[in-house]
Design a protein around this motif. Sequence first.
Motif, PDB file in Angstrom:
ATOM      1  N   UNK A  22      45.104  36.400  41.510  1.00 33.31           N
ATOM      2  CA  UNK A  22      45.565  35.024  41.729  1.00 33.31           C
ATOM      3  C   UNK A  22      46.882  34.743  41.013  1.00 33.31           C
ATOM      4  N   UNK A  23      47.676  33.867  41.599  1.00 34.27           N
ATOM      5  CA  UNK A  23      48.939  33.493  40.967  1.00 34.27           C
ATOM      6  C   UNK A  23      48.660  32.947  39.568  1.00 34.27           C
ATOM      7  N   UNK A  24      49.413  33.432  38.599  1.00 33.47           N
ATOM      8  CA  UNK A  24      49.263  32.952  37.225  1.00 33.47           C
ATOM      9  C   UNK A  24      48.163  33.662  36.450  1.00 33.47           C
ATOM     10  N   UNK A  25      47.407  34.545  37.103  1.00 34.02           N
ATOM     11  CA  UNK A  25      46.317  35.239  36.406  1.00 34.02           C
ATOM     12  C   UNK A  25      46.874  36.091  35.260  1.00 34.02           C
ATOM     13  N   UNK A  26      46.165  36.090  34.142  1.00 32.95           N
ATOM     14  CA  UNK A  26      46.612  36.917  33.017  1.00 32.95           C
ATOM     15  C   UNK A  26      45.803  38.211  32.957  1.00 32.95           C
ATOM     16  N   UNK A  27      44.887  38.372  33.904  1.00 32.23           N
ATOM     17  CA  UNK A  27      43.989  39.526  33.835  1.00 32.23           C
ATOM     18  C   UNK A  27      44.709  40.841  34.152  1.00 32.23           C
ATOM     19  N   UNK A  28      44.414  41.842  33.340  1.00 34.32           N
ATOM     20  CA  UNK A  28      44.932  43.188  33.584  1.00 34.32           C
ATOM     21  C   UNK A  28      43.942  43.886  34.524  1.00 34.32           C
ATOM     22  N   UNK A  76      48.309  43.378  54.644  1.00 37.87           N
ATOM     23  CA  UNK A  76      48.061  42.889  53.279  1.00 37.87           C
ATOM     24  C   UNK A  76      49.283  43.034  52.370  1.00 37.87           C
ATOM     25  N   UNK A  77      50.348  43.696  52.845  1.00 34.21           N
ATOM     26  CA  UNK A  77      51.609  43.665  52.076  1.00 34.21           C
ATOM     27  C   UNK A  77      52.066  42.222  51.906  1.00 34.21           C
ATOM     28  N   UNK A  78      51.679  41.364  52.835  1.00 38.29           N
ATOM     29  CA  UNK A  78      52.029  39.943  52.742  1.00 38.29           C
ATOM     30  C   UNK A  78      51.088  39.179  51.820  1.00 38.29           C
ATOM     31  N   UNK A  79      50.258  39.890  51.051  1.00 44.85           N
ATOM     32  CA  UNK A  79      49.314  39.276  50.105  1.00 44.85           C
ATOM     33  C   UNK A  79      48.442  38.238  50.794  1.00 44.85           C
ATOM     34  N   UNK A  80      47.938  38.601  51.968  1.00 40.10           N
ATOM     35  CA  UNK A  80      47.132  37.670  52.756  1.00 40.10           C
ATOM     36  C   UNK A  80      46.111  38.457  53.564  1.00 40.10           C
ATOM     37  N   UNK A  81      45.036  37.781  54.000  1.00 37.81           N
ATOM     38  CA  UNK A  81      44.035  38.481  54.816  1.00 37.81           C
ATOM     39  C   UNK A  81      44.554  38.789  56.215  1.00 37.81           C
ATOM     40  N   UNK A  82      43.785  39.596  56.941  1.00 40.93           N
ATOM     41  CA  UNK A  82      44.171  40.071  58.273  1.00 40.93           C
ATOM     42  C   UNK A  82      44.365  38.924  59.261  1.00 40.93           C
ATOM     43  N   UNK A  83      43.701  37.796  59.016  1.00 40.58           N
ATOM     44  CA  UNK A  83      43.797  36.665  59.948  1.00 40.58           C
ATOM     45  C   UNK A  83      45.132  35.925  59.818  1.00 40.58           C
ATOM     46  N   UNK A  84      45.901  36.188  58.774  1.00 43.52           N
ATOM     47  CA  UNK A  84      47.154  35.447  58.563  1.00 43.52           C
ATOM     48  C   UNK A  84      48.210  35.866  59.593  1.00 43.52           C
ATOM     49  N   UNK A  85      48.628  34.919  60.416  1.00 46.26           N
ATOM     50  CA  UNK A  85      49.617  35.222  61.464  1.00 46.26           C
ATOM     51  C   UNK A  85      50.947  35.631  60.826  1.00 46.26           C
ATOM     52  N   UNK A  86      51.344  34.920  59.774  1.00 49.86           N
ATOM     53  CA  UNK A  86      52.631  35.231  59.137  1.00 49.86           C
ATOM     54  C   UNK A  86      52.609  36.652  58.574  1.00 49.86           C
ATOM     55  N   UNK A 120      53.906  29.196  45.981  1.00 49.69           N
ATOM     56  CA  UNK A 120      53.830  30.623  45.637  1.00 49.69           C
ATOM     57  C   UNK A 120      52.474  31.192  46.032  1.00 49.69           C
ATOM     58  N   UNK A 121      52.411  32.513  46.135  1.00 53.54           N
ATOM     59  CA  UNK A 121      51.187  33.169  46.591  1.00 53.54           C
ATOM     60  C   UNK A 121      50.593  34.072  45.528  1.00 53.54           C
ATOM     61  N   UNK A 122      49.754  34.997  45.990  1.00 50.53           N
ATOM     62  CA  UNK A 122      49.084  35.918  45.074  1.00 50.53           C
ATOM     63  C   UNK A 122      50.093  36.679  44.217  1.00 50.53           C
ATOM     64  N   UNK A 123      49.630  37.045  43.031  1.00 56.83           N
ATOM     65  CA  UNK A 123      50.473  37.795  42.098  1.00 56.83           C
ATOM     66  C   UNK A 123      50.069  39.271  42.142  1.00 56.83           C
ATOM     67  N   UNK A 124      50.811  40.080  41.385  1.00 57.25           N
ATOM     68  CA  UNK A 124      50.462  41.503  41.297  1.00 57.25           C
ATOM     69  C   UNK A 124      50.123  41.863  39.861  1.00 57.25           C
ATOM     70  N   UNK A 125      49.111  42.715  39.716  1.00 56.03           N
ATOM     71  CA  UNK A 125      48.820  43.337  38.427  1.00 56.03           C
ATOM     72  C   UNK A 125      48.980  44.835  38.670  1.00 56.03           C
ATOM     73  N   UNK A 133      57.303  33.955  46.881  1.00 58.23           N
ATOM     74  CA  UNK A 133      56.864  32.791  47.655  1.00 58.23           C
ATOM     75  C   UNK A 133      55.746  33.171  48.593  1.00 58.23           C
ATOM     76  N   UNK A 134      54.866  32.205  48.841  1.00 52.25           N
ATOM     77  CA  UNK A 134      53.700  32.475  49.682  1.00 52.25           C
ATOM     78  C   UNK A 134      54.119  32.799  51.116  1.00 52.25           C
ATOM     79  N   UNK A 135      53.457  33.805  51.694  1.00 52.98           N
ATOM     80  CA  UNK A 135      53.741  34.186  53.083  1.00 52.98           C
ATOM     81  C   UNK A 135      52.737  33.462  53.978  1.00 52.98           C
ATOM     82  N   UNK A 136      53.172  32.375  54.607  1.00 52.25           N
ATOM     83  CA  UNK A 136      52.349  31.715  55.618  1.00 52.25           C
ATOM     84  C   UNK A 136      53.290  31.155  56.677  1.00 52.25           C
TER      85      UNK A 136
END
Length: 477
Positions: free
Chosen positions: A357-363, A172-182, A273-278, A409-412
Amino acid sequence: MKVSVIGSGPNGLAAAVVMARAGHDVTVYEGSDKAGGGLRTDDFTEFDGRFDVCSAVHPMALASTFFRAFDLGSRIPFVQSDISFAHALPGRAAVAYQDLERTSSELGRTGPAWSAIMKPLLRQIDAVRAMSGLELRPHPSTVAGALALGVAAMGFSALRDEARALAAGVVAHGAAPFSSIAARFVGAVLAAEGHAAGWPIPVGGSGAIADALVKDIQAHGGRVELGRTVADLREVWSPGDTAMFDTGPRGFADIALNALPARYESALRSYRYGNAASKVDFVLSGPIPWTDERLRDALTVHLGGWEREVSGAERAALRGAVPERPYVLLSQPTRRDRTRLPPGSTDEIVWAYAHVPNGSTEDAAERIIDRIESFAPGFRDLIVHRESRPAPFFAQLNPNFHGGDILGGRVDVPQLLTRPTKSVRSWRTPIPGVYLCSAATPPGAGVHGMAGWHAARLALARVGQGVPDLGPVARAD
Ligand SMILES: Cc1cc2nc3c(=O)[nH]c(=O)nc-3n(C[C@H](O)[C@H](O)[C@H](O)COP(=O)(O)OP(=O)(O)OC[C@H]3O[C@@H](n4cnc5c(N)ncnc54)[C@H](O)[C@@H]3O)c2cc1C
């Protein structure tokens, strides 16, 4: 040769180190007030103590080809714990020690499967490092590295329970679920380093890595100009010069607008682009009261529960929903590095972020606190100071973190090996002497300096030079 490096993230600084060492006239232009990009340590507002604004934990800083050649480990002190990373679970934890045998034994019946995946990676660690740094050579070691990583990424599917959760947390460091090969490739490299070089942190914070790089550039005649945002290619480059852009693809497209072929420009603009961080940075009045006491000593803890829960949270964020119970990446640097607090302080500094989500303004601060509290009852009562940094903070801090995507950038699979355009030498642009070297080029996100190293290698090859010695003994000072 006149060399301009635009952006002073770890890749820009790595490119500048190599070019200055090769005897060229190097200037780094940085838009921010500090050099380092994702290597930045600041003082808390209204609290005595220092925290890492962006990167905190450095599995590649002692392991990548660039940093090993630079011998970073001999220039600045690092600390680490016996535990490289751990994964909090209800009532217990899965722990990855640097010692693989101990890891396997404490993982219980799920341990042998973890070991079976890690052992081949460790036997081939040099090849794995070369592959993860995208040093693709017509050599059997390249094939061996690729094979070991491929087998590990596939092998993760066979893991169960604790071992599966441990793997899901690192994937999940790649901001993706376990099924993501990348993301599994990313996870396999990080997990292997957990049992090889470890997951160290620099004493004093990640800014120390930037300082070491800047010092070397200056010692070899280079300059770093802060507060200098480059808006047009012509400000820093004329035909015959070299320019290396530690910027995102869209940023580069804006800067080089009139000099790019339409097809290339359109490829840059369609980069995804992929998931963002809060993120939240805490000061606590004492150590986190983890239910599983082994976590007190871990510098990095993943919180997300079992694999299905981690994957569910990552999928939700990719679909555009802020996860109710997010996957949280947490670091507790002051368990080992007390220099970040005033002498005599018994406080603790904690760095934690969740994917949104990318662009989310939520804290996501409250969700992060709830998540930590569920694995460490009493955590909330220890908070004496906290500072929230939702996704827009990162987007504003650094244009490379588009929409708050801290991985640039999105990891896929399509964007893993050939980013930002479909080329095996993505660091080259159609403009002769102009290169891209940010995390939006291979090998992607993280503090490894390898994108800068590759861009510099290509720039030097163009004038018939090889990569010079980068070790401390060759320093001019
Ligand atoms: C919250 C967070 C946590 C992270 N945790 C970790 C971690 O623990 N370990 C890890 O390895 N990685 C981590 N990362 C990722 C890591 O920081 C990045 O992958 C890495 O910094 C990317 O390096 P870079 O050289 O590509 O560029 P960046 O670090 O993104 O730096 C680019 C620089 O270029 C400058 N710039 C951009 N455009 C211009 C322009 N036009 N003119 C002048 N300057 C410009 C920016 O201001 C910035 O300083 C984290 C990142 C964040 C934000």
